[in-house]
Design an enzyme around this catalytic site. Structure first.
Site, short mmCIF file in Angstrom:
data_model
loop_
_atom_site.label_atom_id
_atom_site.label_comp_id
_atom_site.label_asym_id
_atom_site.label_seq_id
_atom_site.Cartn_x
_atom_site.Cartn_y
_atom_site.Cartn_z
N ASP A 1 0.87 -1.16 0.00
CA ASP A 1 0.00 0.00 0.00
C ASP A 1 0.91 1.21 0.00
O ASP A 1 1.96 1.21 0.63
CB ASP A 1 -0.91 0.01 1.23
CG ASP A 1 -2.14 0.88 1.01
OD1 ASP A 1 -2.94 0.55 0.11
OD2 ASP A 1 -2.29 1.90 1.70
N TYR B 1 0.44 10.49 -8.64
CA TYR B 1 0.86 11.87 -8.34
C TYR B 1 2.25 12.21 -8.87
O TYR B 1 2.78 13.28 -8.56
CB TYR B 1 0.83 12.09 -6.83
CG TYR B 1 -0.54 11.95 -6.21
CD1 TYR B 1 -1.40 13.04 -6.07
CD2 TYR B 1 -1.00 10.70 -5.76
CE1 TYR B 1 -2.66 12.90 -5.51
CE2 TYR B 1 -2.25 10.54 -5.20
CZ TYR B 1 -3.08 11.65 -5.08
OH TYR B 1 -4.34 11.50 -4.52
P1 ITT Z 1 -3.68 -2.11 -5.20
O1 ITT Z 1 -4.35 -1.72 -3.91
O2 ITT Z 1 -4.44 -3.10 -6.00
O3 ITT Z 1 -2.25 -2.51 -5.00
P2 ITT Z 1 -4.00 0.72 -5.77
O4 ITT Z 1 -3.77 1.58 -6.98
O5 ITT Z 1 -5.37 0.75 -5.15
O6 ITT Z 1 -3.59 -0.78 -6.13
P3 ITT Z 1 -3.00 1.88 -3.34
O7 ITT Z 1 -4.25 1.58 -2.60
O8 ITT Z 1 -1.69 1.58 -2.68
O9 ITT Z 1 -2.93 1.10 -4.73
O10 ITT Z 1 -3.08 3.39 -3.78
C1 ITT Z 1 -1.95 4.04 -4.03
C2 ITT Z 1 -2.26 5.37 -4.69
O11 ITT Z 1 -1.22 6.26 -4.27
C3 ITT Z 1 -2.14 5.25 -6.20
O12 ITT Z 1 -3.39 5.03 -6.80
C4 ITT Z 1 -1.56 6.61 -6.55
O13 ITT Z 1 -2.58 7.56 -6.62
C5 ITT Z 1 -0.67 6.91 -5.36
N1 ITT Z 1 0.70 6.40 -5.58
C6 ITT Z 1 1.25 5.30 -5.04
N2 ITT Z 1 2.49 5.11 -5.49
C7 ITT Z 1 2.73 6.11 -6.34
C8 ITT Z 1 3.81 6.43 -7.16
O14 ITT Z 1 4.90 5.66 -7.22
N3 ITT Z 1 3.73 7.52 -7.90
C9 ITT Z 1 2.63 8.29 -7.88
N4 ITT Z 1 1.54 8.04 -7.16
C10 ITT Z 1 1.58 6.95 -6.38
#
Ligand code: ITT
Length: 193
Positions: free
Chosen positions: A69, A150
């Site tokens: 996450d 982002y």
């Molecule tokens: P899973 O839960 O299925 O792994 P998800 O996209 O829902 O996928 P998250 O709940 O961890 O993943 O949400 C992370 C959010 O944070 C993601 O949708 C982006 O908006 C942001 N994020 C995470 N890592 C990032 C990165 O490397 N660069 C830019 N934004 C990022």
């Protein structure tokens, strides 16, 4: 050879992490084990949601797996969007999420922020967590074409945004890279024959 399911529905995470993994790793995707559902993320911290996703897959599908996450934490917004990063402006739309952040930060001089990733590994029914962060600043506008989420508004120390790094470069220096390197080190020390 270690076989692990990567419990994520985010293809960008898979691309970034796969680039780092040595050949003694075999990564399976959720579709390989017949899991097509959205993973539960019901908590208020990145650590808890990471664990929740990994536990869900490990228990329901009886596999060794890891989940991650991640989120963007902005000092002036008390750590927001943080655990709410994916849905900050209501739905899963990176452009709208960034617009919301840019607007909230419009008159803010403190632009310090960090990206954070928490990986949870569940192997032989035991849980481990690995955390990676990277510091930066929130830019005034979107810049760059690579990455996801982002990245276009996250400015690194050298002045480039994360979205100006090509996949190969981002996947070496990012929050996700730092957490993944710890995961790899742990598996090398404990599980590679
Ligand atoms: P899973 O839960 O299925 O792994 P998800 O996209 O829902 O996928 P998250 O709940 O961890 O993943 O949400 C992370 C959010 O944070 C993601 O949708 C982006 O908006 C942001 N994020 C995470 N890592 C990032 C990165 O490397 N660069 C830019 N934004 C990022």
């Amino acid at each position: 050879m270690i076989e692990l399911v990567f419990a994520t529905n985010n293809i960008n995470k898979i691309r970034e992490i796969e680039l780092l993994l040595p050949s003694f790793f075999k990564i399976k995707r959720l579709e390989d084990i017949g899991c097509t559902e959205e993973l539960p993320e019901t908590h208020e911290t990145i650590e808890e949601n990471s664990l929740e996703k990994a536990e869900f897959v490990a228990q329901k599908y009886n596999v060794n797996c890891f989940a991650e996450d991640s989120g963007l934490e902005i000092d002036a917004l008390n750590g927001n969007p943080g655990v709410h990063s994916a849905h900050y402006a209501g739905d899963r739309n990176a452009d709208k999420n960034m617009d919301k952040v840019l607007q909230e930060m419009e008159n803010n001089d403190d632009r310090n922020a960090n990206f954070k990733t928490v990986i949870t590994l569940i192997i032989d029914k035991v849980q481990y967590q690995f955390v990676g962060t990277i510091n930066g600043k929130i830019g005034k506008e979107k810049k760059g074409l690579y990455g996801f989420g982002y990245d276009p508004i996250f400015v690194l120390e050298d002045g480039r945004t994360m979205a100006e790094l090509m996949l190969e470069e981002k996947s070496k220096i990012s929050h996700r890279a730092k957490a993944t390197q710890q995961l790899i080190q742990f598996l090398k020390e404990n599980y590679s024959a």
